[in-house]
Every structure is written in C-alpha cells, then in structure tokens.
Design a protein around this motif. Sequence first.
Motif, mmCIF file in Angstrom:
data_model
loop_
_atom_site.group_PDB
_atom_site.id
_atom_site.type_symbol
_atom_site.label_atom_id
_atom_site.label_comp_id
_atom_site.label_asym_id
_atom_site.label_seq_id
_atom_site.Cartn_x
_atom_site.Cartn_y
_atom_site.Cartn_z
ATOM 1 N N ASN A 126 -73.408 -30.014 -1.766
ATOM 2 C CA ASN A 126 -74.508 -29.093 -2.024
ATOM 3 C C ASN A 126 -74.854 -29.171 -3.507
ATOM 4 N N ASN A 127 -76.109 -29.467 -3.822
ATOM 5 C CA ASN A 127 -76.534 -29.626 -5.214
ATOM 6 C C ASN A 127 -76.397 -28.342 -6.028
ATOM 7 N N LYS A 128 -76.456 -27.188 -5.378
ATOM 8 C CA LYS A 128 -76.410 -25.904 -6.088
ATOM 9 C C LYS A 128 -74.982 -25.451 -6.398
ATOM 10 N N ASN A 129 -74.097 -25.504 -5.384
ATOM 11 C CA ASN A 129 -72.750 -24.950 -5.590
ATOM 12 C C ASN A 129 -71.640 -25.994 -5.608
ATOM 13 N N GLY A 130 -71.951 -27.251 -5.304
ATOM 14 C CA GLY A 130 -70.956 -28.319 -5.357
ATOM 15 C C GLY A 130 -70.021 -28.389 -4.162
ATOM 16 N N ASN A 131 -70.166 -27.479 -3.207
ATOM 17 C CA ASN A 131 -69.292 -27.495 -2.031
ATOM 18 C C ASN A 131 -69.591 -28.713 -1.159
ATOM 19 N N ILE A 132 -68.564 -29.146 -0.428
ATOM 20 C CA ILE A 132 -68.666 -30.328 0.423
ATOM 21 C C ILE A 132 -68.815 -29.890 1.884
ATOM 22 N N TYR A 133 -69.727 -30.579 2.593
ATOM 23 C CA TYR A 133 -70.006 -30.293 3.997
ATOM 24 C C TYR A 133 -70.037 -31.592 4.785
ATOM 25 N N GLU A 134 -69.744 -31.499 6.069
ATOM 26 C CA GLU A 134 -69.809 -32.659 6.958
ATOM 27 C C GLU A 134 -70.875 -32.423 8.021
ATOM 28 N N VAL A 135 -71.751 -33.392 8.202
ATOM 29 C CA VAL A 135 -72.801 -33.290 9.214
ATOM 30 C C VAL A 135 -72.197 -33.554 10.595
ATOM 31 N N LYS A 143 -70.844 -28.442 8.871
ATOM 32 C CA LYS A 143 -69.743 -27.502 8.666
ATOM 33 C C LYS A 143 -69.184 -27.653 7.258
ATOM 34 N N SER A 144 -68.598 -26.568 6.806
ATOM 35 C CA SER A 144 -67.994 -26.515 5.484
ATOM 36 C C SER A 144 -66.635 -27.198 5.508
ATOM 37 N N GLN A 145 -66.315 -27.931 4.457
ATOM 38 C CA GLN A 145 -64.988 -28.545 4.368
ATOM 39 C C GLN A 145 -63.935 -27.476 4.069
ATOM 40 N N LYS A 146 -64.325 -26.442 3.317
ATOM 41 C CA LYS A 146 -63.394 -25.359 2.978
ATOM 42 C C LYS A 146 -63.066 -24.504 4.193
ATOM 43 N N SER A 147 -64.075 -24.251 5.021
ATOM 44 C CA SER A 147 -63.915 -23.393 6.202
ATOM 45 C C SER A 147 -64.571 -24.068 7.394
ATOM 46 N N GLU A 180 -64.427 -23.823 10.429
ATOM 47 C CA GLU A 180 -64.816 -22.999 11.578
ATOM 48 C C GLU A 180 -66.238 -22.445 11.407
ATOM 49 N N LEU A 181 -66.765 -22.498 10.178
ATOM 50 C CA LEU A 181 -68.128 -22.031 9.924
ATOM 51 C C LEU A 181 -69.117 -23.165 10.139
ATOM 52 N N LEU A 182 -70.119 -22.915 10.978
ATOM 53 C CA LEU A 182 -71.163 -23.906 11.236
ATOM 54 C C LEU A 182 -72.476 -23.405 10.648
ATOM 55 N N PHE A 183 -73.282 -24.337 10.162
ATOM 56 C CA PHE A 183 -74.562 -24.015 9.541
ATOM 57 C C PHE A 183 -75.650 -24.904 10.121
ATOM 58 N N VAL A 184 -76.880 -24.424 10.118
ATOM 59 C CA VAL A 184 -78.034 -25.253 10.471
ATOM 60 C C VAL A 184 -79.070 -25.111 9.367
ATOM 61 N N ARG A 185 -79.772 -26.192 9.123
ATOM 62 C CA ARG A 185 -80.821 -26.199 8.109
ATOM 63 C C ARG A 185 -81.857 -27.228 8.532
ATOM 64 N N GLU A 186 -83.112 -26.947 8.264
ATOM 65 C CA GLU A 186 -84.178 -27.887 8.577
ATOM 66 C C GLU A 186 -83.883 -29.206 7.860
#
Length: 66
Positions: A12-21, A42-46, A48-54
């Motif tokens: 994520n360009n804003k917070n630096g967190n890593i995610y997997e598609v 999903k977040s690499q840190k958590s 179990e949390l799933l996200f959706v984004r256009e």
Amino acid sequence: MSTSMCSKKYRNNKNGNIYEVIREDVINCTNANDGQIMVLYKSQKSPELLFVREKSEFLQKFEAIK
C-alpha cells in the motif's frame, strides 16, 4: 496480454502494509456500480481480514513487490 495479479503481493503506497491478491475478477453487483470489476485481497498482518477495492483504484494505490 495481461498478467494475473492473483497470489502476488502488493504494498500500500500510503501505509506500507503488504497485501496478497486473492482474486482480480470480482464483480460489484450493487445498484450504483453494477458490473464494476473489483480486486479481493487480504492483509499479510491479519490474513483473516478480506478487502475489496475497485481494480483501477487498487492499481493506483498499491505497488507490486517481488
């Protein structure tokens, strides 16, 4: 020919967190955005949390990492 985003990691360009598609072909079926292509990730840190984004927004706000 496009390359699949699935199973790749993005920062994520804003917070630096890593995610997997997980999927890049999710279809938004809400009335206002019917048919819009979404990315499910999903977040690499958590994981179990799933996200959706256009999809176009995702590509603007995240950077692929190797």
